[in-house]
Design a protein around this motif. Structure first.
Motif, short mmCIF file in Angstrom:
data_model
loop_
_atom_site.label_atom_id
_atom_site.label_comp_id
_atom_site.label_asym_id
_atom_site.label_seq_id
_atom_site.Cartn_x
_atom_site.Cartn_y
_atom_site.Cartn_z
N UNK A 9 6.69 9.24 -5.27
CA UNK A 9 5.70 9.15 -5.70
C UNK A 9 5.68 7.16 -4.89
N UNK A 10 4.52 7.00 -5.71
CA UNK A 10 3.95 5.37 -5.14
C UNK A 10 3.24 4.74 -5.84
N UNK A 11 3.79 4.21 -6.78
CA UNK A 11 3.41 3.37 -8.32
C UNK A 11 2.40 1.84 -7.84
N UNK A 12 1.83 1.72 -8.00
CA UNK A 12 1.21 0.18 -7.47
C UNK A 12 0.73 -0.13 -8.72
N UNK A 13 0.82 -1.81 -9.36
CA UNK A 13 0.45 -1.85 -10.41
C UNK A 13 -0.73 -3.62 -9.68
N UNK A 14 -1.34 -3.82 -10.99
CA UNK A 14 -2.26 -4.43 -11.05
C UNK A 14 -2.28 -5.36 -12.49
N UNK A 15 -2.91 -5.80 -12.50
CA UNK A 15 -3.67 -7.19 -13.45
C UNK A 15 -4.50 -6.23 -14.54
N UNK A 16 -4.50 -6.19 -15.36
CA UNK A 16 -5.75 -5.79 -16.21
C UNK A 16 -7.09 -5.99 -16.16
N UNK A 22 -0.21 -7.64 -16.94
CA UNK A 22 0.27 -6.15 -15.49
C UNK A 22 0.07 -5.09 -16.61
N UNK A 23 -0.52 -3.94 -15.37
CA UNK A 23 -0.42 -2.49 -15.78
C UNK A 23 -0.26 -1.82 -14.37
N UNK A 24 -0.14 -0.26 -14.74
CA UNK A 24 0.04 0.33 -13.70
C UNK A 24 -1.47 0.84 -13.16
N UNK A 25 -1.66 0.29 -11.80
CA UNK A 25 -3.13 0.88 -11.15
C UNK A 25 -3.12 2.70 -11.51
N UNK A 26 -1.90 3.10 -10.43
CA UNK A 26 -1.24 4.35 -9.24
C UNK A 26 -0.35 4.49 -9.62
N UNK A 28 1.53 8.56 -8.33
CA UNK A 28 1.31 9.84 -7.81
C UNK A 28 2.18 9.51 -5.78
N UNK A 29 1.39 10.19 -5.45
CA UNK A 29 2.44 10.73 -4.67
C UNK A 29 1.67 9.36 -3.12
N UNK A 30 3.13 9.66 -2.18
CA UNK A 30 2.73 8.80 -1.05
C UNK A 30 1.51 9.23 -0.83
N UNK A 31 0.26 8.48 0.73
CA UNK A 31 -1.02 8.74 1.04
C UNK A 31 -0.63 9.72 1.59
N UNK A 32 0.05 9.63 2.80
CA UNK A 32 0.42 10.15 4.06
C UNK A 32 1.34 11.19 3.35
N UNK A 54 -3.39 -11.00 -3.71
CA UNK A 54 -2.56 -9.57 -4.45
C UNK A 54 -2.93 -8.61 -4.84
N UNK A 55 -5.08 -9.05 -4.81
CA UNK A 55 -5.83 -7.74 -5.44
C UNK A 55 -5.95 -6.69 -4.27
N UNK A 56 -5.88 -7.40 -2.91
CA UNK A 56 -5.75 -6.01 -2.38
C UNK A 56 -5.90 -5.05 -2.60
N UNK A 57 -6.69 -3.85 -1.73
CA UNK A 57 -6.77 -2.55 -2.10
C UNK A 57 -5.94 -2.54 -0.98
#
Length: 175
Positions: A9-16, A22-26, A28-32, A54-57
């Motif tokens: 799992x890879x969990x990414x947070x963000x600000x709604x 604060x909330x979960x943006x993603x 799911x599985x790791x990218x590679x 902090x909002x960098x993708x």
């Protein structure tokens, strides 16, 4: 089975935006995920420059690369099989080529898997034990131990009969 199968799992947070909470943006599985005869790689996050907003993708692309971009940072998990499963073959060089790191591998050295990158890496063992092998010394790392690898020639040696896993934060560096 790779020991990375335990870390999917890879969990990414963000600000709604509207609520500012604060909330979960993603989640799911790791990218590679790249499995080679020598090791398994799972890239978690990459940024192209520091300091990031902090909002960098995440900037990981579809192609797996050994190093982060110039000025960037890459967080990667790597699982190493026991040495007995690969030493004495071309498996390590083949694996380095598979992740775009063929030019970092030093096949002319006596140490199996010796390579160097233009990075400062903070590597923490999360499963098993692993030797960090340098040209004139080595050190045994166990779960919870960290190594700060500053662009030197190094190799990894798993002298047990079970996989070992590290989390490496790779920071682009200059010489």
């Amino acid at each position: 089975m790779s020991s990375l199968d335990n870390y999917q799992a890879r969990v990414v947070t963000t600000v709604d935006g509207p609520s500012g909470r604060s909330t979960v943006a993603f989640d799911g599985p790791t990218i590679h995920r790249a499995a080679t005869p020598t090791f398994t790689v799972a890239d978690v996050w990459q940024i192209d420059s520091v300091p990031p907003a902090v909002t960098a993708e995440n900037t990981l692309t579809a192609e797996l690369a050994l190093d982060p971009p110039d000025g960037g940072v890459l967080v990667r998990m790597v699982s190493f099989p026991p040495d007995a499963e690969w030493q004495g073959s071309d498996a390590y060089a083949d694996a380095m080529n598979a992740i775009g790191g063929g030019d970092s591998h030093h096949a002319d050295e006596e140490i199996a898997g010796l390579h160097a990158t233009d990075t400062v890496d903070v590597c923490t063992v999360v499963e098993g034990e692993l030797y960090a092998v340098l040209q004139d010394s080595e050190v045994l790392l166990r779960v919870g131990d960290s190594l700060v690898q500053r662009g030197t020639k190094h190799a990894w040696s798993n002298r047990t009969d079970r996989p070992a896993t590290i989390v490496a934060t790779m920071i682009s560096a200059t010489r």
